[in-house]
Design a protein around this motif. Structure first.
Motif, short mmCIF file in Angstrom:
data_model
loop_
_atom_site.label_atom_id
_atom_site.label_comp_id
_atom_site.label_asym_id
_atom_site.label_seq_id
_atom_site.Cartn_x
_atom_site.Cartn_y
_atom_site.Cartn_z
N THR A 117 0.75 -1.26 0.06
CA THR A 117 -0.29 0.06 0.05
C THR A 117 0.88 1.28 0.00
OG1 THR A 117 -1.59 -1.25 1.27
CG2 THR A 117 -1.89 1.08 0.94
N LEU A 118 0.58 2.19 -1.04
CA LEU A 118 1.39 3.23 -1.34
C LEU A 118 0.40 4.35 -0.73
CD1 LEU A 118 3.80 5.12 -2.39
CD2 LEU A 118 2.80 5.17 -4.40
N THR A 119 1.12 5.31 0.23
CA THR A 119 0.14 6.25 0.89
C THR A 119 0.88 7.66 0.14
OG1 THR A 119 -0.30 4.97 2.69
CG2 THR A 119 -1.05 7.47 2.70
N LEU A 120 -0.29 8.42 -0.24
CA LEU A 120 0.63 9.83 -0.85
C LEU A 120 -0.17 10.67 -0.10
CD1 LEU A 120 0.26 9.14 -4.73
CD2 LEU A 120 2.16 9.03 -3.45
N GLY A 121 0.28 11.78 0.32
CA GLY A 121 -0.22 12.61 1.08
C GLY A 121 0.42 14.33 0.85
N ARG A 122 -0.65 15.14 0.92
CA ARG A 122 -0.09 16.74 0.84
C ARG A 122 -0.99 17.39 1.62
NH1 ARG A 122 -0.50 17.31 -4.58
NH2 ARG A 122 -2.75 17.76 -4.23
N ALA A 125 -4.47 16.12 2.77
CA ALA A 125 -5.08 15.28 1.79
C ALA A 125 -4.20 13.96 1.84
CB ALA A 125 -5.32 15.95 0.52
N LYS A 126 -4.75 12.61 1.83
CA LYS A 126 -4.29 11.50 1.83
C LYS A 126 -4.89 10.65 0.84
CE LYS A 126 -1.76 11.66 5.93
NZ LYS A 126 -1.24 11.10 6.99
N SER A 127 -4.26 9.80 0.08
CA SER A 127 -4.69 8.66 -0.64
C SER A 127 -3.88 7.36 -0.59
CB SER A 127 -4.97 8.92 -2.30
OG SER A 127 -3.77 9.38 -2.98
N ILE A 143 1.06 14.13 -9.91
CA ILE A 143 1.35 14.95 -8.80
C ILE A 143 1.11 16.54 -9.58
CG2 ILE A 143 2.71 15.78 -6.94
CD1 ILE A 143 1.53 12.66 -6.57
N PRO A 144 0.44 17.25 -9.06
CA PRO A 144 0.30 18.57 -9.77
C PRO A 144 1.61 19.63 -9.25
CG PRO A 144 -1.48 18.47 -8.00
CD PRO A 144 -0.91 17.28 -8.25
N ALA A 145 1.97 20.55 -9.94
CA ALA A 145 3.01 21.43 -9.47
C ALA A 145 2.55 22.10 -8.23
CB ALA A 145 3.31 22.55 -10.48
N GLY A 146 3.30 22.13 -7.36
CA GLY A 146 2.97 23.11 -6.12
C GLY A 146 3.75 22.48 -4.81
N ALA A 147 2.87 22.13 -3.89
CA ALA A 147 3.37 21.81 -2.43
C ALA A 147 4.33 20.76 -2.40
CB ALA A 147 2.24 21.90 -1.58
N ARG A 148 4.87 20.19 -1.46
CA ARG A 148 5.42 19.20 -1.18
C ARG A 148 4.54 18.06 -1.01
NH1 ARG A 148 10.82 20.22 1.48
NH2 ARG A 148 10.26 18.62 3.00
N PHE A 149 4.76 16.78 -0.95
CA PHE A 149 3.97 15.71 -0.85
C PHE A 149 4.80 14.50 -0.39
CE2 PHE A 149 5.66 14.80 -5.02
CZ PHE A 149 5.64 13.54 -5.14
N THR A 150 4.27 13.63 0.30
CA THR A 150 4.94 12.38 0.86
C THR A 150 4.72 11.33 0.17
OG1 THR A 150 3.16 12.16 2.39
CG2 THR A 150 5.22 13.65 3.33
N GLU A 180 -5.49 14.50 -12.98
CA GLU A 180 -4.25 15.56 -12.85
C GLU A 180 -3.79 15.58 -11.24
OE1 GLU A 180 -5.49 19.33 -14.29
OE2 GLU A 180 -5.48 18.54 -16.00
N ASP A 181 -4.61 14.98 -10.31
CA ASP A 181 -4.00 14.90 -9.07
C ASP A 181 -4.44 13.45 -8.45
OD1 ASP A 181 -3.37 15.44 -6.46
OD2 ASP A 181 -4.21 17.24 -6.02
N ASP A 182 -3.53 12.57 -8.12
CA ASP A 182 -3.84 11.40 -7.58
C ASP A 182 -4.01 11.38 -6.02
OD1 ASP A 182 -4.28 9.76 -9.80
OD2 ASP A 182 -2.19 9.64 -10.24
N ILE A 183 -3.48 12.55 -5.23
CA ILE A 183 -3.60 12.68 -4.02
C ILE A 183 -4.85 13.14 -3.67
CG2 ILE A 183 -2.70 13.94 -1.96
CD1 ILE A 183 0.01 14.20 -3.52
N GLU A 184 -5.54 14.17 -4.23
CA GLU A 184 -6.82 14.89 -3.96
C GLU A 184 -7.70 13.81 -4.34
OE1 GLU A 184 -7.94 17.41 -2.20
OE2 GLU A 184 -5.98 18.15 -1.86
N GLY A 185 -7.50 13.31 -5.73
CA GLY A 185 -8.38 12.54 -6.53
C GLY A 185 -9.22 13.32 -7.37
#
Length: 188
Positions: A117-122, A125-127, A143-150, A180-185
């Protein structure tokens, strides 16, 4: 005649001894035990985690994961960062996706069937995404341009062989495929 009878008795005794030794051996290996036996079978449980048998298998897994990353790479993408994490150690990495949209490609390899399980977060928001080990093409996350993500993959413990290769690439906005954003969905 007495010699033949002695030979027959000796062969019969040898057959009985061999058969007894085989049933004893099966009990030790865990394939069969006497109902009244208190001895536990000595074999790995069916839930035992498969292990790589030597360095060559690990190197093959690394090559397969690299091929999976290459198979999913977007043409014209600029590699920003890449790395490797072992499943026992897990992955806990923070990235910056500045300037242009990015893709995070993730490939997993393990000695047996497995998924992670890969968890992406910004921010808040998490997915969570399931990544199957052994796929011929890496899973790609936009991942859209912008803030840091994990990106995180939980540790599996010291008994689980396996590795995760990842690659972060900057892509042209027109090259973003799907959400365009697999973190926010995205809503379909």
């Amino acid at each position: 005649m007495p010699a033949r009878r002695s030979l027959a008795v000796a062969l019969a005794a040898l057959a009985v001894a061999m058969a007894g030794g085989c049933s004893d051996q099966r009990g030790r290996e865990g394939t069969a035990t006497d109902a009244g036996s208190t001895e536990a079978p000595r074999h790995p449980s069916p839930s035992a985690v498969p292990r790589w048998d030597g360095k060559a298998e690990q190197e093959d897994a690394l090559r397969a994961a690299t091929q999976a990353l290459n198979a999913s790479e977007t043409e014209g993408a600029a590699r920003v960062d890449e790395g490797l994490a072992s499943l026992p150690q897990g992955l806990d990495k923070t990235f910056t996706a500045g300037g242009r949209p990015h893709t995070l490609d993730v490939a997993c390899q393990a000695p047996g069937p497995r998924s992670i399980t890969l968890t992406l977060g910004r921010g808040t928001a998490k997915s969570e995404w399931e990544v199957r080990c052994g796929d011929r093409e890496a899973d790609q996350f936009n991942i859209p341009a912008g803030a840091r993500f994990t990106a995180r993959v939980a540790r599996t413990g010291p008994d689980a062989d396996g590795l995760v290769l990842w690659r972060l690439s900057a892509v042209h906005p027109d090259d973003v495929d799907g959400c365009e954003d697999d973190i926010e969905g995205c809503e379909d």
